[in-house]
Every structure is written in structure tokens, then in C-alpha cells.
Motif scaffolding. Structure first.
Motif, PDB file in Angstrom:
ATOM      1  N   VAL A 127       0.837  -1.198   0.000  1.00  9.57           N
ATOM      2  CA  VAL A 127       0.000   0.000   0.000  1.00  9.57           C
ATOM      3  C   VAL A 127       0.872   1.248   0.000  1.00  9.57           C
ATOM      4  CG1 VAL A 127      -1.777   1.252   1.265  1.00  9.57           C
ATOM      5  CG2 VAL A 127      -1.811  -1.229   1.222  1.00  9.57           C
ATOM      6  N   HIS A 128       1.932   1.196   0.784  1.00  6.58           N
ATOM      7  CA  HIS A 128       2.739   2.399   0.992  1.00  6.58           C
ATOM      8  C   HIS A 128       3.972   2.476   0.114  1.00  6.58           C
ATOM      9  CE1 HIS A 128       0.190   3.873   4.080  1.00  6.58           C
ATOM     10  NE2 HIS A 128       0.252   2.736   4.726  1.00  6.58           N
ATOM     11  N   TYR A 129       4.167   1.531  -0.772  1.00  5.95           N
ATOM     12  CA  TYR A 129       5.278   1.631  -1.724  1.00  5.95           C
ATOM     13  C   TYR A 129       4.860   0.940  -3.013  1.00  5.95           C
ATOM     14  CZ  TYR A 129       6.397  -3.259  -0.708  1.00  5.95           C
ATOM     15  OH  TYR A 129       6.316  -4.617  -0.570  1.00  5.95           O
ATOM     16  N   ILE A 130       5.550   1.282  -4.088  1.00  6.54           N
ATOM     17  CA  ILE A 130       5.252   0.663  -5.378  1.00  6.54           C
ATOM     18  C   ILE A 130       6.300  -0.416  -5.620  1.00  6.54           C
ATOM     19  CG2 ILE A 130       4.911   1.064  -7.842  1.00  6.54           C
ATOM     20  CD1 ILE A 130       4.443   4.067  -7.025  1.00  6.54           C
ATOM     21  N   ILE A 140      21.262  -5.932 -12.012  1.00  7.39           N
ATOM     22  CA  ILE A 140      21.039  -6.025 -10.562  1.00  7.39           C
ATOM     23  C   ILE A 140      19.746  -6.793 -10.324  1.00  7.39           C
ATOM     24  CG2 ILE A 140      20.813  -4.678  -8.424  1.00  7.39           C
ATOM     25  CD1 ILE A 140      21.777  -2.259 -10.192  1.00  7.39           C
ATOM     26  N   PRO A 141      19.734  -7.749  -9.400  1.00  6.85           N
ATOM     27  CA  PRO A 141      18.462  -8.424  -9.094  1.00  6.85           C
ATOM     28  C   PRO A 141      17.499  -7.485  -8.371  1.00  6.85           C
ATOM     29  CG  PRO A 141      20.182  -9.185  -7.618  1.00  6.85           C
ATOM     30  CD  PRO A 141      20.836  -8.311  -8.623  1.00  6.85           C
ATOM     31  N   GLN A 190      14.928  -6.935  -5.544  1.00  7.28           N
ATOM     32  CA  GLN A 190      14.457  -7.517  -4.269  1.00  7.28           C
ATOM     33  C   GLN A 190      13.595  -6.467  -3.581  1.00  7.28           C
ATOM     34  OE1 GLN A 190      18.103  -8.553  -2.286  1.00  7.28           O
ATOM     35  NE2 GLN A 190      18.340 -10.424  -3.492  1.00  7.28           N
ATOM     36  N   ILE A 235      11.927  -5.126  -0.628  1.00  7.58           N
ATOM     37  CA  ILE A 235      11.854  -5.229   0.834  1.00  7.58           C
ATOM     38  C   ILE A 235      10.752  -4.275   1.283  1.00  7.58           C
ATOM     39  CG2 ILE A 235      13.128  -5.043   3.000  1.00  7.58           C
ATOM     40  CD1 ILE A 235      14.555  -6.951   1.212  1.00  7.58           C
ATOM     41  N   PRO A 236       9.649  -4.809   1.865  1.00 10.18           N
ATOM     42  CA  PRO A 236       8.549  -3.914   2.262  1.00 10.18           C
ATOM     43  C   PRO A 236       8.956  -2.950   3.365  1.00 10.18           C
ATOM     44  CG  PRO A 236       8.149  -6.146   3.024  1.00 10.18           C
ATOM     45  CD  PRO A 236       9.364  -6.211   2.157  1.00 10.18           C
ATOM     46  N   LEU A 237       8.271  -1.790   3.400  1.00 11.07           N
ATOM     47  CA  LEU A 237       8.537  -0.817   4.454  1.00 11.07           C
ATOM     48  C   LEU A 237       8.001  -1.367   5.772  1.00 11.07           C
ATOM     49  CD1 LEU A 237       7.375   2.566   2.876  1.00 11.07           C
ATOM     50  CD2 LEU A 237       9.424   1.279   2.394  1.00 11.07           C
ATOM     51  N   PRO A 238       8.759  -1.249   6.855  1.00 11.90           N
ATOM     52  CA  PRO A 238       8.217  -1.688   8.152  1.00 11.90           C
ATOM     53  C   PRO A 238       7.039  -0.799   8.555  1.00 11.90           C
ATOM     54  CG  PRO A 238      10.590  -1.384   8.257  1.00 11.90           C
ATOM     55  CD  PRO A 238      10.144  -0.777   6.973  1.00 11.90           C
ATOM     56  N   VAL A 264       3.610   4.691   9.134  1.00  4.49           N
ATOM     57  CA  VAL A 264       4.998   4.449   8.742  1.00  4.49           C
ATOM     58  C   VAL A 264       5.881   5.393   9.539  1.00  4.49           C
ATOM     59  CG1 VAL A 264       6.618   4.318   6.836  1.00  4.49           C
ATOM     60  CG2 VAL A 264       4.210   3.918   6.417  1.00  4.49           C
ATOM     61  N   GLN A 265       6.835   4.804  10.234  1.00  3.32           N
ATOM     62  CA  GLN A 265       7.789   5.628  10.979  1.00  3.32           C
ATOM     63  C   GLN A 265       9.096   5.651  10.208  1.00  3.32           C
ATOM     64  OE1 GLN A 265       8.731   4.186  14.846  1.00  3.32           O
ATOM     65  NE2 GLN A 265      10.110   5.877  15.298  1.00  3.32           N
ATOM     66  N   GLY A 266       9.609   6.841   9.999  1.00  4.65           N
ATOM     67  CA  GLY A 266      10.869   6.931   9.253  1.00  4.65           C
ATOM     68  C   GLY A 266      11.497   8.299   9.390  1.00  4.65           C
ATOM     69  N   PHE A 267      12.307   8.630   8.425  1.00  6.08           N
ATOM     70  CA  PHE A 267      12.980   9.929   8.437  1.00  6.08           C
ATOM     71  C   PHE A 267      12.688  10.685   7.158  1.00  6.08           C
ATOM     72  CE2 PHE A 267      15.852   7.158  10.930  1.00  6.08           C
ATOM     73  CZ  PHE A 267      15.824   7.838  12.125  1.00  6.08           C
TER      74      PHE A 267
END
Lengths: 283, 264
Positions: A48-51, A67-68, A70, A72-75, A93-96
């Protein structure tokens, strides 16, 4: 057979950490609940929060290096209030943020916009005033209704206990053949035609165990077990044992007594002999 | 309606534990799609993803969906909705408006393949309900039937009332009415006649060649000579009056009166 043996040999000497369903009350939970738990907690929810990037590989535009890919979903984090709302897969979503080239990164919380709205379930024939997000309404619209949305969406995307318990209620209602519309057989048959296809994925036991949190499920099974076993007071057991022994000794009095603990006339006969309003005994 | 769904669940089955607490407050509240500024480290094929470092939590906003325009959705009306259409009609409206004002109140259903199939047959069955020539016809009908039209005629020269007089009077009030849509009562009104000053009559307006509505009118006389003019009457429609001819009484009584202020 051989592969099994190899597996067991390989597992020797390796300490296997006990999971939720390996110890305590969790071990008693039925397979139906474990299936739900897997769908709820151990399945990757839709992004939902990333493409997410598509494909397996990509090429670096500058160097042409392969490059492969991969993803990785956002926590994500879910505050406890979200269990009373319908967020439609959104989360906090907690981040910077880096707001300027020459500034230190700043902590930031991205929180969904919540608003109160009304949802309507056709199966339960009820309107609910709940807190939702725009995405929830959009999903309800694209699924042609709240019932379809709940029944189609897997537990990992519904996430909140409110949505899951509503889904269980709807599934139970459908499984029972919509007893709510007993007097309107036309509507009843229409609803069963419309939503009956969703029942194929579940058995009745799975529906019964759907949508409980781990603690709720543990509490439920504990309560079930407590209700299941009948506690017989020890005095009845000892009495039956005593009568058995006396019978073995062939005492006449013992022959007339019943052996069963439940029928041990103690409570009935003894109480019946009691007369609280009789003459007071002199002591 | 239930105030809160959690209340229902709590009272009905006590399945949801009480999860009340302080609200999760933040300064910025948006729906967003984010992107990592610094890509994560690659992990081995089939292996566990590597531990995220602090820099992997630095996000850039890609898109904010709350600020985007809501897409339109198709709905099928189950009832006549003023300004939108007749029962059985398929319309495309803003999704949020459709959800709040049409779908939840039960005035429309989603235009799903089953519903399209279902309402194909029902359009005929629903046809006996009152239908209108256009979406705005009902609104126009209501407005016209509640107005009192002031028809100002000459005080000095003789005249016979014609549809174009009414057309002009309508235009003065801000209504564009074509001349052929106006029909006058059979008994002609002539003047100048001070007996009919401030008295009522009616005209028939046809909307889209289908709906007919009676409009209440009041005759006033006006002179180019300032001395001859009749003094100005404020809120003339609030003063009680009588029809020009007694034949008009029946029709005028069927027209709802104009209400400007509610009585206590």
C-alpha cells in the motif's frame, strides 16, 4: 522414508525454538485457527505504501550492470486503536525525512487520514458508523459493496480485529443459510446465490475460529475445556470406593446402596430428611 | 443506526477486547506512497533479507492520494434523484458523493455486471413511477410553481396581454422562458384597467414540451410619467389579494402559496 530419516538426522543437535503453537495453551489450538493465523500474520500483505518493482532483474542505466530486484517492504506499525477501525490496509509508517540537502534527517510519522463514515452489510442487514480511510471506501466501491470487500480480502489486508470479527459474523450467517431473512425467502436465496461462492474456501470449523486474536483464541479454548470437563467432588468418588470395598466384604447394608457417584443419594436423601422447621433438638 | 460498531461487538458477543486509549496524534495526516531514498542491501537468493540500517528508513514522498481528484464511478439509480436522473438510469458521479449520498441511503446500486443485468428488466417495471423529461425538470417545476411573477403593464396605452409580455416579466426575474412555452388562460386580460391592479391570474409554462406548470402572476400598472405612477409596495406577494376574474379562483387555489417567512 529415507528423506524423512535424513531430515530427522539433520535436525539432531539443533535446538528448535518453540513457536506460538508449540507450548502452553497455544499447543491446544485447533488446526482451523492455525490456518487463519497463517493467513493473518504470516502472509505478506499487498503493497500500500510503496510501489513494488516488477520483474526479476533490472539494468543500471549508467553502467549497464545487471542487478536483481528484491522488494523489501517498508516496516509498518499499527496502533492499538486500529483494531476498532477499518483502515483498508493502510498503516503508520515511521521513518525519516531529509528536508534539505544541508540538514540532518528528521524523524517523521506518516499517518493515514481517518474519518468517520457509514458502512452497510447486506448479509447482517445493518449500518455501522465506523472510522475509515479514503482507501477503505475506494476498496468498498471497487468490490461493489462492503460484504464483497470483506469476503474477498484476505485477513492480512483487513488486519483489524473489527473487520475480521465482522467477516466471521457474515461467514457464520451465510453458513447458517441467512436465518435473519427467514420470512423473506426471496432475499435469502438472492444473498446465498450472491455470497455463497465465498463459503467454498472455508469449512464450518474454520469459520468458527476465524478472526480471533491469539489471546482471544487461547481464552476461548481454555474456557471451552473448562466447560467440557465436569468436576466430581472427591467425596463422591471416595464414597463409591468405600461401598465397593464393603461389597467385596459382602456386607448386607452395602448391597442396597448405589455405586454411582452422581446417584449417591447423599445430596437428595440427606437433604430430604432435613426439616429446618422441625422441632429443635436439644443438645 | 449504531453509534459505533465496536459498541455492537462488545455488547453482542464480547469478542473484541476494549482497545480504548489516547488517540494517535501527529501533525501531518496524509495518505502517501513512499520510496526509500537509499536502497537496501541485496541478500542471497532464497536467504533472509539483511538487517535494515537507519538510512533505509529515510523515505521520499512519491504520491499523496488524499490530494488527488476522486475518480467517478458508475451507479444505477433505484429511485428518482433530483438533479441526477430517473430510476433505472446509469449515471457516472464522483465516488465519494455517490457513496455518501446515493449508495448508503439506498437510492442507487453499484453498476456491477449482475446489477446491470438485473435492472435491465426492472426499468420497465419502474417506469410507472413518476418520471421527468430531464434531471433538472423536477427542480424547475418546483421553483416555478412556488413563485409569484410580477407582470408590469402600461398605465397609459391600451394593451391585451400576450405571451411575450410574460416572457419579458420572466426575464426580469432571471428566468429564460421561450415564448412558445407560455400559454395564457382562455379569457383574455386587457388594460389599462385599475380594477385589476395588484390582482392575480395564472399562466401555463411547458417544460421540455412535457411537464406543465401553473405560475401565479400579479398584474401591476406602470406609467412613464412619474406623477402618474402608483406608489411602490414592498413585498407585494405577502399582501393578500383576489383573482382578476372569478374563473381563475380554482386554478389559483391549487398553486402552493409563496412562503417567505415562517409564522411563529
Amino acid at each position: 522414508m529415507s528423506s524423512k530419516a535424513v531430515k530427522s538426522v539433520k535436525g539432531l543437535g539443533i535446538f528448535k525454538k518453540q513457536g506460538l503453537f508449540d507450548k502452553g495453551v497455544g499447543a491446544l489450538l485447533p488446526e482451523a485457527y492455525k490456518k487463519f493465523y497463517k493467513e493473518w500474520r504470516l502472509t505478506e500483505p499487498t503493497a500500500v505504501h510503496y510501489i513494488p518493482e516488477e520483474g526479476k532483474w533490472k539494468r543500471d542505466e549508467l553502467t549497464g550492470e545487471v542487478i536483481p530486484i528484491q522488494n523489501i517492504p517498508l516496516p509498518l506499525s499499527y496502533p492499538k486503536e486500529h483494531n476498532n477501525h477499518l483502515w483498508g490496509g493502510e498503516a503508520v509508517v515511521q521513518g525519516f525525512q531529509i528536508r534539505d540537502k544541508f540538514r540532518r534527517r528528521v524523524p517523521h510519522f506518516w499517518v493515514p487520514v481517518l474519518k468517520r463514515s457509514v458502512v452497510h452489510t447486506e448479509v447482517l442487514n445493518k449500518f455501522f458508523s465506523v472510522i475509515v480511510t479514503d482507501r477503505t471506501i475506494r476498496l468498498i466501491n471497487s468490490n461493489y459493496g462492503f460484504d464483497h470487500y470483506l469476503l474477498k480480502t484476505p485477513a492480512c489486508d483487513l488486519k483489524s480485529l473489527l473487520a475480521l470479527s465482522l467477516k466471521r459474523k457474515i461467514l457464520k450467517e451465510l453458513d447458517a443459510g441467512c436465518p435473519l431473512y427467514k420470512n423473506q425467502p426471496e432475499i435469502q436465496s438472492r444473498l446465498l446465490n450472491k455470497y455463497g461462492k465465498y463459503l467454498e474456501a472455508y469449512t464450518s470449523e474454520e469459520i468458527d475460529w476465524y478472526g480471533y486474536s491469539y489471546t482471544e483464541a487461547c481464552n476461548r479454548i481454555q474456557k471451552q475445556m473448562e466447560e467440557g470437563e465436569k468436576k466430581v467432588p472427591l467425596k463422591y468418588i471416595y464414597r463409591a470406593e468405600l461401598i465397593d470395598k464393603l461389597r467385596a466384604a459382602k456386607l448386607e447394608e452395602a448391597m442396597s446402596q448405589s455405586l454411582k457417584s452422581s446417584q449417591s443419594g447423599l445430596d437428595a436423601t440427606w437433604l430430604r430428611k432435613m426439616n429446618p422447621f422441625g422441632k429443635k433438638r436439644e443438645t | 443506526m449504531w453509534k459505533n460498531a465496536t459498541f455492537l461487538l462488545k455488547t453482542a458477543s464480547k469478542e473484541v477486547p476494549s482497545l480504548c486509549g489516547t488517540p494517535f496524534l501527529q501533525q501531518v495526516r496524509t495518505t502517501y506512497i513512499l520510496k526509500r531514498r537509499f536502497p537496501t542491501q541485496l541478500h542471497k537468493k532464497g536467504g533472509q533479507p539483511k538487517k535494515l540500517r537507519s538510512r533505509h528508513y529515510v523515505y521520499d514522498l512519491v504520491k499523496d492520494t488524499t490530494t488527488e481528484k476522486q475518480p467517478n464511478i458508475d451507479v444505477i439509480l433505484t429511485d428518482f434523484v433530483e438533479g441526477y436522473g430517473n430510476a433505472g438510469e446509469k449515471i457516472s458521479v464522483n465516488s465519494q458523493f455517490a457513496y455518501n449520498n446515493l449508495l448508503v441511503p439506498g437510492l442507487a446500486v453499484y453498476a456491477s455486471p449482475e446489477n446491470i443485468e438485473k435492472y435491465k428488466d426492472q426499468i420497465e417495471a419502474l417506469a410507472d413511477k413518476q418520471t421527468y423529461s430531464s434531471a433538472n425538470a423536477a427542480l424547475t417545476l418546483k421553483t416555478l410553481s412556488r413563485m409569484t411573477l410580477s407582470v408590469v403593464m402600461n398605465k397609459d396605452h391600451p394593451w391585451t396581454l400576450q405571451p411575450w409580455h410574460i416572457k419579458t416579466s420572466f426575464r426580469k426575474c432571471g428566468y429564460v422562458v421561450p415564448e412558445d412555452a407560455i400559454a395564457l388562460p382562455e379569457k383574455s386580460i386587457t388594460g389599462p384597467n385599475m380594477d385589476s391592479e395588484g390582482k392575480e391570474f395564472y399562466v401555463i409554462v411547458t417544460i421540455n414540451n412535457t411537464e406543465k406548470v401553473n405560475v401565479r402572476c400579479r398584474l401591476h400598472h406602470w406609467s412613464t410619467e412619474i406623477v402618474d405612477r402608483i406608489p411602490y409596495v414592498d413585498k407585494f406577494w405577502e399582501n393578500p389579494t383576489e383573482p382578476i376574474y372569478s374563473e381563475f379562483t380554482d386554478v389559483l387555489q391549487t398553486i402552493p402559496p409563496k412562503i417567505t417567512k415562517l409564522k411563529d
